[in-house]
Design an enzyme around this catalytic site. Structure first.
Site, PDB file in Angstrom:
ATOM      1  N   ASP A 290       0.848  -1.194  -0.037  1.00 28.04           N
ATOM      2  CA  ASP A 290      -0.083   0.070   0.083  1.00 28.04           C
ATOM      3  C   ASP A 290       0.865   1.285   0.018  1.00 28.04           C
ATOM      4  O   ASP A 290       1.855   1.456   0.777  1.00 28.04           O
ATOM      5  CB  ASP A 290      -0.774  -0.069   1.110  1.00 28.04           C
ATOM      6  CG  ASP A 290      -2.078   1.107   1.346  1.00 28.04           C
ATOM      7  OD1 ASP A 290      -2.712   1.153   0.550  1.00 28.04           O
ATOM      8  OD2 ASP A 290      -1.710   1.906   2.207  1.00 28.04           O
TER       9      ASP A 290
ATOM     10  N   GLU B 252       1.750   0.096  -5.026  1.00 33.83           N
ATOM     11  CA  GLU B 252       1.380   1.232  -5.481  1.00 33.83           C
ATOM     12  C   GLU B 252       2.624   2.344  -5.650  1.00 33.83           C
ATOM     13  O   GLU B 252       2.957   3.010  -4.474  1.00 33.83           O
ATOM     14  CB  GLU B 252       0.350   1.887  -4.507  1.00 33.83           C
ATOM     15  CG  GLU B 252      -1.124   1.036  -4.657  1.00 33.83           C
ATOM     16  CD  GLU B 252      -2.087   1.692  -3.736  1.00 33.83           C
ATOM     17  OE1 GLU B 252      -3.356   1.801  -4.136  1.00 33.83           O
ATOM     18  OE2 GLU B 252      -1.471   1.915  -2.601  1.00 33.83           O
TER      19      GLU B 252
END
Length: 719
Positions: free
Chosen positions: A414, A443
């Site tokens: 994340d 990400e």
């Protein structure tokens, strides 16, 4: 500011802190001179000299050079002329490379279980005292024992093995005061993480599962098909048919069916053909109460990284249950041939001020701006400082723990762009020692955190992080329109300006001379997707961007966007339910929305059965033919060639990797226009496998010399 009146002068001292282990910086309005104040260490005088003096707009900065290096666990004070004592703070020094050099620690951390004793290790260089408090099952303190300080800021306490299953916390005293904390390396916790639990997790797992399943086979990253689901969402709706709604147990329950008798749950995943099940966070998080399961939350608010949440356990009170049910879920998924991805949320903590990390080593684990304010690239109030030795170590320790003990097969980061490149490369190297087929991806957004650009783990420097994947947000937005503008259209919904970026994405975002401009050095770096748990679902995005269209047309656009993703070079990724038009009723960020918004509604699986069957067959075509799973840039450059077509139509031919592949030449044509397209082929021996609403591994039509591509559809022909 300290403002004390005396008969002789008014003392104004703004701050006093260590800059290095032998220098102190004082900021004051009072023009102190040598000998006008004293320095003591634990009450004993200490020599110093004023090394430098700066006067800036009435603020005097004094740099003091000490006669010897300091030990930060001790108490250093400035005694002012009026006898006021001011503590010298280590705020700034803990963020320096010198602090890491002095205190970086590579020994054990957490609880180490031996035959007749348990050794507890804690890293807390600033601690003046550290105690372990043992509690009974009602949370009443039974006794406490002091740790002994070891080298490099570590503390050790050995307790009898009879303490096993006890609840415990640490009581730490630093210059900020005394606080009780839960061991940040705790592998087991009580309900809602109130206490750590002395539980030999590895022994419990081995006792319950003496014969572990092997990881399902994965030859190369582009063989993977990733499927993201939230444990509660996946089975909480009655339409799932689950007897364990919202639980770890429900993820692997077999024989469940939708209201019309079609497969749901793990049977559905197997039928669909996914290889990896990516679960939203299972770290212990705090906003959902574990017994009542309220309020709903995705879990991106972590408090304990090594411990599992009890929100999805059949019994959140017993600390063993969540662990054994999570392992059991992984074992059953492995037995079925599905790998498991762990969602890593180590870029921040829920509330920094209440974090065990902040209490144990104030100011160390979090990143700060130049002006001393907290960094907030995450947007939730704090960024962890992965570039510091012990934060980097914690990330690596956590992932290797879950890979080694729980047999997790992949890790999705994340907000990976908060972390630094070196940390991600350490992660990749550590996991390679366990199993090099473990996937790492995340990400790679460029976020406003105070790291030099070249150090951020972002997509633009992907080549500096070998074998780490990045969510391809450019490809995503090119297909469906900007994520951050709900009315913006993408290639499939009528915006032809995106065609070049779609072409790039189809090639795995690597460079094909004269045809594409690449973002990545290899196709394995590109995680291709049109929808994830964040932002609008694809169905909702198309509804908002094209309200002028009927549902049939929007579903055709959805199917086409997914088909493009599934057939592109790189690694395809699905969000649960996108393949049957999942909706969140237009809610863009549903992290705390109720079940009515977040649930997977399996009645949609019934209503869109034809689309599910079509996309299942597209995935099967991908799995069966190596030309859709090219994993090297030179393979894509050699075997994939785009053909000149009219605007709104993208066609390419891809060759076979092996001579034994029945599809030696494959022609793929995607048509986003409202007109059908006829294409003449170079000989009359082509077979059609995908046309209109049909997709099949066996030919739909044989021996053709021309193909037709219907509006908003894909045609595939092979020979």
């Amino acid at each position: 500011m300290i403002n004390n009146e005396s008969e002789t002068q008014q003392v104004r001292l703004y701050s006093v802190e260590f800059v290095t282990f032998q220098t102190i910086l004082m900021e004051t309005e009072t023009p102190f001179g040598q000998g006008e104040f004293s320095l003591v260490c634990d009450g004993e005088p200490m020599d110093y000299s004023i090394e430098n003096r700066e006067d800036m707009d009435g603020t005097i900065k004094l740099t003091l050079l000490l006669d010897r290096a300091v030990e930060l666990e001790r108490c250093y004070e400035i005694i002012l002329p009026d006898q006021e004592r001011v503590r010298v703070l280590p705020n700034r020094i803990v963020q320096t490379a010198g602090f890491d050099r002095k205190y970086s620690y590579e020994g054990p951390l957490g609880a180490v279980y031996e035959t007749d004793m348990i050794s507890l290790y804690v890293w807390s260089p600033l601690a003046e005292r550290l105690e372990c408090i043992r509690y009974d099952q009602d949370g009443v303190e039974r006794d406490s024992r002091d740790f002994e300080r070891q080298e490099r800021g570590a503390y050790l306490l050995v307790v009898p093995r009879s303490w096993e299953n006890s609840l415990y916390r640490y009581r730490v005293t630093t210059y900020q005061g005394t606080e009780e904390v839960v061991d940040p390396y705790a592998k087991a916790v009580s309900v809602n993480g109130q206490f750590a639990v002395l539980l030999d997790v590895e022994q419990e797992i081995n006792r319950q599962f003496p014969h572990r399943q092997k990881r399902p086979l994965l030859i190369k990253p582009t063989d993977a098909i990733l499927y993201e689901a939230h444990i509660r969402d996946f089975t909480i709706d009655p339409s799932s048919g689950s007897h364990y709604p919202g639980q770890y147990l429900g993820m692997t329950e077999t024989g469940t069916v939708s209201p019309e008798g079609r497969s749901t749950g793990i049977d559905y995943l197997l039928d669909l053909g996914v290889t990896h099940l990516q679960l939203l966070p299972v770290h212990l998080f705090t906003t959902t109460e574990e017994v009542s399961h309220l309020p709903y939350n995705w879990g991106y608010d972590p408090v304990q990284w090594f411990s599992l949440t009890g929100c999805y356990a059949s019994d959140p009170i017993d600390p063993k249950v969540r662990i054994l049910e999570y392992v059991g879920m992984i074992e059953r998924l492995h037995a079925a041939g599905i790998r498991v991805t762990f969602d890593v949320v180590m870029n921040h903590v829920y509330i920094r001020e209440r974090s065990a990390l902040e209490y144990l080593v104030p100011g160390y684990y979090f990143r700060y701006e130049m002006d001393g304010t907290l960094a907030n690239g995450t947007g939730v109030g704090n960024d962890t400082a992965s570039e510091r030795f012990m934060m980097r170590r914690m990330i690596v320790d956590c992932l290797t723990y879950f890979a080694d003990i729980f047999h997790v097969d992949a890790f999705r980061f994340d907000l990976m762009g908060i972390h630094d490149v070196e940390t991600m490369n350490h992660v990749r190297s550590a996991l390679d020692h366990i199993d090099p087929t473990i996937l790492v991806y995340g990400e790679g957004w460029d976020l406003a955190t105070p790291l030099p650009q070249r150090q951020k783990a972002i997509s633009s420097v992907a080549s500096q992080m070998p074998r780490i994947g990045h969510f391809n947000d450019v490809f995503r937005d090119a297909l469906k329109g900007s994520t951050f503008n709900e009315t913006d259209c993408g290639f499939v919904s009528g915006n032809g300006w995106w065609e070049g970026e779609v072409r790039n994405g189809m090639a795995g975002s690597i460079t094909l001379d004269g045809q594409t401009t690449g973002r990545f050095p290899e196709p394995t770096y590109s995680i291709n997707y049109v929808e994830a748990h964040d932002n609008h679902t694809l169905y909702d995005k198309l509804t908002l961007a094209r309200p002028d269209l009927d549902e049939t047309t929007r579903l055709q656009m959805s199917r086409l966007a997914q088909t493009i993703i599934f057939l592109s070079a790189g690694i395809p990724f699905l969000h649960a339910g996108q393949e049957f038009g999942r909706t969140k009723q237009g809610v863009e960020n549903s992290y705390n929305a109720p079940d009515a918004i977040n649930r997977v509604d399996w009645t949609l699986r019934d209503r869109q059965a034809q689309m599910v069957e079509y996309l299942k067959n597209i995935l099967q075509i991908r799995r069966m033919h190596g030309g859709f799973r090219l994993h090297r840039a030179n393979q894509v450059q050699e075997l994939m060639h785009f053909l000149p077509m009219q605007p709104g139509v993208i066609a390419y031919e891809v060759g076979a990797v092996h001579s034994y592949d029945a599809w030696q030449r494959t022609l793929v044509v995607h048509n986003v226009t409202s007109e059908k397209i006829d294409i003449a082929l170079d000989h009359p021996k082509w077979n059609v496998h995908v046309y209109g609403n049909e997709a099949s591994i066996t030919p739909i039509e044989k021996g053709v010399s021309q193909i037709t591509v219907l509006p908003l559809s894909t045609t595939i022909a092979t020979c």
